[in-house]
Write an enzyme that holds these catalytic residues in place. Structure first.
Site, PDB file in Angstrom:
ATOM      1  N   GLU A  59     -11.432  -1.763  -8.505  1.00 39.33           N
ATOM      2  CA  GLU A  59     -11.957  -2.050  -7.166  1.00 39.33           C
ATOM      3  C   GLU A  59     -13.195  -1.207  -6.832  1.00 39.33           C
ATOM      4  OE1 GLU A  59      -8.835  -1.610  -4.348  1.00 39.33           O
ATOM      5  OE2 GLU A  59     -10.159  -1.232  -2.658  1.00 39.33           O
ATOM      6  N   GLU A  69      -1.680   0.687  -8.806  1.00 38.44           N
ATOM      7  CA  GLU A  69      -3.123   0.449  -8.674  1.00 38.44           C
ATOM      8  C   GLU A  69      -3.840   1.675  -8.115  1.00 38.44           C
ATOM      9  OE1 GLU A  69      -3.804  -3.275  -6.749  1.00 38.44           O
ATOM     10  OE2 GLU A  69      -5.813  -2.730  -6.039  1.00 38.44           O
ATOM     11  N   ASP A 110      -0.179  -0.016  -4.564  1.00 37.48           N
ATOM     12  CA  ASP A 110      -1.597   0.366  -4.547  1.00 37.48           C
ATOM     13  C   ASP A 110      -1.780   1.685  -3.800  1.00 37.48           C
ATOM     14  OD1 ASP A 110      -4.326   0.539  -4.413  1.00 37.48           O
ATOM     15  OD2 ASP A 110      -4.638  -1.370  -3.384  1.00 37.48           O
ATOM     16  N   HIS A 117     -10.224  -7.687  -7.673  1.00 35.39           N
ATOM     17  CA  HIS A 117     -10.146  -7.291  -6.273  1.00 35.39           C
ATOM     18  C   HIS A 117     -11.016  -8.277  -5.512  1.00 35.39           C
ATOM     19  CE1 HIS A 117     -11.718  -5.054  -2.744  1.00 35.39           C
ATOM     20  NE2 HIS A 117     -10.463  -4.689  -2.652  1.00 35.39           N
ATOM     21  N   LYS A 145       0.846  -1.191   0.000  1.00 37.60           N
ATOM     22  CA  LYS A 145       0.000   0.000   0.000  1.00 37.60           C
ATOM     23  C   LYS A 145       0.879   1.239   0.000  1.00 37.60           C
ATOM     24  CE  LYS A 145      -4.023  -2.062   0.237  1.00 37.60           C
ATOM     25  NZ  LYS A 145      -5.078  -1.883  -0.783  1.00 37.60           N
ATOM     26  N   ASP A 194     -14.666  -6.598  -9.263  1.00 32.32           N
ATOM     27  CA  ASP A 194     -14.925  -7.363  -8.046  1.00 32.32           C
ATOM     28  C   ASP A 194     -16.406  -7.765  -8.046  1.00 32.32           C
ATOM     29  OD1 ASP A 194     -15.426  -8.273  -5.462  1.00 32.32           O
ATOM     30  OD2 ASP A 194     -14.071  -6.823  -4.518  1.00 32.32           O
TER      31      ASP A 194
END
Lengths: 409, 409
Positions: free
Chosen positions: B296, B269, B243, B346, B214, B319
């Site tokens: 996502e 991401e 991400d 996701h 992250k 997702d």
């Protein structure tokens, strides 16, 4: 100080056929109403608009946001409302449910609008007057410009407002003459041909110089026939808009819009899905110089930015009871001003709130005073209903944003 | 026949720091769970994923959809599920609250997924097996392709599936070897540098060959430092993804992504707002050959279509517990296949449902078997938790979609 919060689910069944379009056959016009009750006793009222089912969910979400404003002073909130809006709209768990769209964003609109109403009532001013009296810096402090950095920074927004100080005096003359309206209720989808014809005559007799017909029929011949009825009754000098309410696929829209060009529509509205930015671009290019109007279902400033960047919208119909309220409506209007695209709001509020906002857009931002949609169906429910005479909105003079409902007072 | 409906609000607090990213600092992983109870006694389970607050609103909306399926036979529903989905998602009043996004669409995912689970359980098959055994025509009957007419008609979808019948046998070998996983839990935002380093070592020891960190810190130096820690521990042959969870503005992303290219990320991401299709396009062009991954927070097939049309996404992370469930996930996967873009979901479902769907995407659609996100945090709550050994998802063999929760059984 905001002492108490109340959120009400207010629903208003319509007369048969009224409000119907190609996709919404039987709506119940409804408001998720936020009341912010100040310790001075003044009540700030704001709402989001829905078509009935699920209005209670918007109320629940509005409660979540409104509770966070308890104990806050309205002047203090509005001095930095851009940050308040940013924080509320990015609440880390709730944000997942959007972000910045759907029920949570409708709910934020309701709460935001109540803030603006309370602010104006406490100052004893109609909202348009309050907004027009703010400095450029004060206006921009009420806005969340995040995710617009590539198109509109705070500095650029201030500059745009300052540039338009010139001519403000002249544009204020509209306060006397009133802001022109257009009539959406001549041609609801379920109305018969005869009723449409009769309504056209009535609208023209009342002084309207612009009106809208619902299209998007399974049978395109019906749309073409009815659009020519309106043109016939309205004559060449009246602007006639056609609204398909997302009913066409792109291939269908490409075909039907070409046929509808025969009656010279002023715009064609919501031809296809409101998320399909690229389809609108393809269509806009194919039917130029006929223009597209869209925005009724577009939830936030970021998607509007993309619509403007692609050049697919000739008219932007942002609705302050769909996007995150007055604040985001002003943000979108600034973006549109940069792009030279007129803002002609969709009026989920029946024009009550938007009559203030278009006066601000025209006077302070320099937007052309084109016309504002007029839908009369809920007038009897408002404490201060809009006054449209001779097809023109009369400037509202009561303090606030004209959104109080009789049933809640 | 679906005899009873139950919707449950299931929330699972996480260990400190787990699940945290640049914007969601303290999530509570939650499911709005729909149970469709058949008169045979079989229970179809489906859910949407949220981060806690407002999960009850998704449940309320799911009830609204689920009630409309009462009394229906599941085989009959699934024989024409594309129409069922179209009707539910366009219910004329409820539609206003989206359309096709936000809480109402999450709710539709929950109900849709319960239908697929019930279908597979009644046939006594794991969902991947049921899907892979369908004919191309049967698959396409379960899909709502409306608003995709410019890119993917029913005929084109059938053709695409038939084209990929060749090689199906060979691709079925993956059922034995298992579908590769990647580890998302090495580098949650709130983890210390030391913990990230330690988690990397652990993931590599467990057999993972891909992992995610992250980023999106206020201080870009932190992101750069941590990304190099991961690269250092992982070595050059391991894929490392970064991400940002929408935390950057476009100008920031342009700058930071260039700096992050130094550690050779496999993808970057969610660099900015998920609605900003054009910003992703500008960024993708600027940082090529580094690719962007996104999806996502993208709610429906129409927005994914726009992302694919602009060529801004190198990886699509649809997702099935965010878009309208399995049906729309398959639609999006078909679109991606047409564009040659990998689908790397996701996993709001912690991979329970998606382990079935990626097997279908690979075997029947010919998508590359890249890897599937793995997040272990809720494993103890599932009746049949995913089995990831040596960094690889073992093929689930129980009937249904592996979504039953212990607390509801």
């Amino acid at each position: 100080m905001i002492q108490k919060i109340r959120v009400n689910d207010a629903r208003f069944p319509l007369a048969k056929g009224a409000g119907s379009d190609a996709i919404h056959r039987d709506p119940i016009y409804s408001y998720a109403v936020t009341s912010l009750i100040d310790d001075s006793g003044i009540v700030g009222t704001g709402f989001a608009f829905t078509l009935g089912e699920g209005n209670d969910l918007v109320c629940k979400a509005a409660e979540f946001y409104a509770m966070q404003l308890k104990g806050r002073d309205i002047e203090e909130l509005m001095a930095d409302f851009g940050s308040v809006f940013n924080q509320l709209s990015n609440e880390q768990q709730f944000r997942w449910l959007g972000p910045h769209k759907g029920i949570v964003h409708l709910a934020l609109a309701s709460v935001t609008n109540a803030c603006y109403d309370l602010w104006a009532k406490k100052r004893g001013l109609p909202l348009w007057k309050l907004l027009n009296d703010l400095s450029a810096e004060e206006v921009v402090s009420t806005l969340d410009l995040s995710y617009l950095e590539d198109e509109l920074t705070a500095g650029q927004a201030i500059h745009l407002l300052k540039e338009n100080l010139a001519g403000k005096d002249k544009r204020e003359r509209i306060l006397q003459t009133g802001y022109p309206g257009y009539d959406t209720s001549i041609g609801w989808f379920n109305y018969s041909d005869e009723k449409v014809r009769e309504n056209c005559k009535k609208a023209i007799a009342e002084g309207f110089t612009a009106m809208k017909l619902k299209v998007g029929s399974t049978d395109p011949e019906r749309d073409i026939r009815r659009s020519h009825i309106v043109r016939e009754e309205a004559g060449d000098s009246v602007k006639v808009m056609l609204d398909a309410n997302q009913q066409w696929t792109l291939p269908q829209a490409l075909k039907i819009c070409k046929e509808l060009q025969g009656m010279n529509p002023y715009w064609i509205e919501e031809p296809t899905h409101p998320d399909d930015i690229l389809a609108h671009k393809v269509l806009a290019d194919a039917i130029a110089p006929t223009k597209l109007a869209l925005g009724e279902h577009v939830p936030n400033r970021i998607i509007f930015k993309n619509y403007l960047q692609t050049g697919s919208a000739g008219f932007i119909q942002a609705d302050a009871v769909r996007v995150g309220g007055v604040s985001e409506f002003i943000t979108i209007s600034l973006l549109c001003r940069k792009y030279g695209i007129p803002v002609v709001p969709h009026v989920g509020d029946m024009g009550q709130l938007h009559q203030h906002l278009v006066l601000f857009n025209h006077i302070s931002m320099g937007h052309e005073a084109l016309f504002l949609e007029h839908i009369p169906h809920l007038q009897q429910h408002f404490v201060h209903p809009v006054k449209v005479t001779g097809g023109v909105y009369q400037t509202p003079m009561e303090p606030g944003s004209s959104c109080d409902l009789k049933s809640l007072n």
